[in-house]
Scaffold this motif. Structure first.
Motif, short mmCIF file in Angstrom:
data_model
loop_
_atom_site.label_atom_id
_atom_site.label_comp_id
_atom_site.label_asym_id
_atom_site.label_seq_id
_atom_site.Cartn_x
_atom_site.Cartn_y
_atom_site.Cartn_z
N VAL A 253 0.88 -1.17 0.00
CA VAL A 253 0.00 0.00 0.00
C VAL A 253 0.92 1.22 0.00
O VAL A 253 1.87 1.28 0.77
CB VAL A 253 -0.92 0.02 1.25
CG1 VAL A 253 -1.80 1.26 1.24
CG2 VAL A 253 -1.76 -1.24 1.33
N ALA B 11 -4.81 5.48 2.99
CA ALA B 11 -3.74 4.48 2.89
C ALA B 11 -3.68 3.65 4.18
O ALA B 11 -3.58 2.42 4.15
CB ALA B 11 -2.40 5.18 2.64
N ASN C 256 -2.68 4.94 -2.69
CA ASN C 256 -3.63 5.90 -2.09
C ASN C 256 -2.91 7.22 -1.89
O ASN C 256 -2.56 7.59 -0.78
CB ASN C 256 -4.13 5.39 -0.73
CG ASN C 256 -5.16 4.30 -0.86
OD1 ASN C 256 -5.04 3.25 -0.27
ND2 ASN C 256 -6.20 4.55 -1.63
#
Ligand SMILES: Cc1cc2nc3c(=O)[nH]c(=O)nc-3n(C[C@H](O)[C@H](O)[C@H](O)COP(=O)(O)OP(=O)(O)OC[C@H]3O[C@@H](n4cnc5c(N)ncnc54)[C@H](O)[C@@H]3O)c2cc1C
Ligand code: SF4
Length: 432
Positions: free
Chosen positions: A322, A329, A408
């Motif tokens: 991620v 996130a 993200n």
């Protein structure tokens, strides 16, 4: 003596009521001060766009605004109203209407964070003839406002329709403004295309937290008529829009992003991820979330790289990276860490997670301590291969096993692209 007992008869209960009231008020004020302290410690101090400012000289601390705010963004501190949770304010102004002494006004941006608002005429046309703007991009957030503006903008576009050889209008975005505009185009037999970069309609609503209750005033939609929703869950609202689109047979070109607009004689050429379309008018109903920010590294085009976590379960048993340092996130990494057999690494280029909710920060610390999330601060992605990812961590290159990447890293508004075709913006720093 009798008169003293009479006085006591009334005075004691009154004093008791006053004492309870003062104690409750001081408890509430303490909770509001704590909320503000937490927001400041987490760096969550800037509202997204439209938000209230309170005139402290006029405010009487009635608390009506606090009660009216469905997002719990306001509090009373030292007897005056204040935004205690600025980032959750969505600017619908329920607080302003509730204030009995008109001590609040709504403004865009803050002294520290300017907000670019495009110039829009009352008929929703921008300063570039033929390019219209409806919904939140124009500055005004709210489902009802966006939908109404979408409908009204199509009424204005009808006046110029029929002159272009191909399409009358390209509507960019399938949030509330874009859907209402699409219905308007259908109703008036315009030749239209609705472009939506995502795989679902709903726009910002699609990204609300699960089960969020949205509040929306009655709205009149073309073809459908007056719709009264009131309080409605995110899921029910999305179902409503899907049903409307199904019944009306409104065509939406999903996963097709507008990437450029060029002025040509008699209209515009709109470049999308798949085609170049010719149209007489363009309606920008793209909201303010923008397009997901990309990493710009080799290998990013692979299907294993996505910009939003939809279903954590699909990553069971996988090595997932991620990328990002904001709440989404952290929430993605934490949601994945609960899945059996998942190995989660969270990569962020900063030194610390400075602008996240305290709750997410402490949950991440626990997950890191238990080994369910590996956190790599001061790291950036260099390249993505099919079974691994190359990173730089603390200035050193390294490779980790990888099956999926979730980026993200926020959104980018196409402000530059719009400026290129001549649309004028005003940057507002806390003004109406
Ligand atoms: C957490 C939260 C809670 C909220 N709660 C409420 C509430 O309770 N009540 C209320 O009235 N309002 C609420 N709002 C505000 C409301 O959701 C927005 O004002 C509204 O969705 C704006 O509609 P829109 O159509 O202008 O833009 P959006 O809903 O943002 O839709 C824009 C669409 O355009 C698409 N798009 C963008 N760029 C491109 C491109 N280049 N090509 C193709 N497609 C593109 C996007 O993918 C998106 O689908 C809330 C907002 C948030 C963030
Ligand atoms: S504008 Fe809406 S969300 Fe923001 S403080 Fe006022 S009532 Fe709350």
């Amino acid at each position: 003596m009798r008169s003293l007992s009479d006085v006591l008869l009334y005075a004691v209960p009154l004093a008791f009521v006053l004492l309870v009231y003062l104690r409750n008020r001081s408890k509430r004020e303490y909770a509001h001060a704590q909320a503000l302290k937490e927001a400041m410690q987490s760096g969550l101090t800037e509202p997204a766009s439209l938000h209230p400012v309170v005139d402290p000289n006029a405010c009487i601390g009635s608390g009506s605004c606090v009660k009216a705010c469905p997002e719990h963004a306001l509090g009373i501190i030292n007897g005056k109203a204040q935004l205690v949770n600025p980032t959750v304010c969505i600017g619908h102004g329920a607080c302003m209407s509730a204030c009995p002494v008109e001590a609040m006004k709504l403004v865009f941006g803050t002294e520290r964070r300017g907000v670019d608002i495009p110039y829009v005429k009352p008929n929703f046309e921008s300063n570039v003839p033929g390019v219209f703007i409806a919904g939140e991009l124009g500055g005004m957030g709210l489902i009802r406002k966006a939908a109404e503006q979408g409908r009204q903008a199509i009424d204005a576009i009808r006046a110029v329709a029929g002159r272009a050889p191909d399409l009358d209008v390209i509507i960019v975005g399938a949030g509330p403004a874009g859907i209402a505009a699409g219905l308007g185009a259908l109703q008036h037999n315009l030749r239209y295309a609705v472009l939506e970069q995502e795989d679902s309609l709903g726009g910002t609503v699609y990204h609300y937290p699960r089960n969020k209750i949205a509040m929306t005033a009655p709205v009149t939609l073309p073809i459908i008529g007056k719709v009264k929703m009131g309080e409605i869950s995110k899921e029910a609202l999305l179902e409503f829009w899907q049903d409307v689109v199904r019944k009306s047979e409104l065509e939406i070109r999903f996963q097709e992003r507008m990437e450029g607009i060029e002025r040509v004689s008699g209209g515009f050429l709109v470049k999308t991820t798949h085609h170049t379309l010719r149209t007489g008018a363009v309606l920008l109903a793209i909201g303010r979330r923008g397009t997901p920010r990309k990493l710009g590294v080799p290998g990013e085009e692979q299907s294993k790289v996505v910009y939003r976590l939809i279903d954590p379960e699909q990553y069971r048993g996988q090595h997932v990276l991620v990328v990002g340092g904001g709440d989404s996130a952290l929430e993605a990494a934490l949601a994945l860490s609960g899945q059996p057999g998942v190995s989660v690494t969270l990569s962020y280029r900063g030194d610390a997670f400075g602008r996240v909710k305290e709750q997410n920060r402490s949950r991440l610390q626990q997950a890191e301590a238990s080994g369910s999330v590996k956190v790599m601060l001061r790291s950036s992605v260099l390249g993505i291969a099919s079974k691994k990812v190359a990173l730089e961590h603390n200035g050193r290159p390294l490779e980790i096993r990888n099956d999926a990447v979730i980026v993200n890293a926020g959104g980018v508004l196409p402000t530059d692209l719009l400026k290129q075709i001549g649309i004028t913006f005003e940057t507002k720093f806390g003004t109406a």
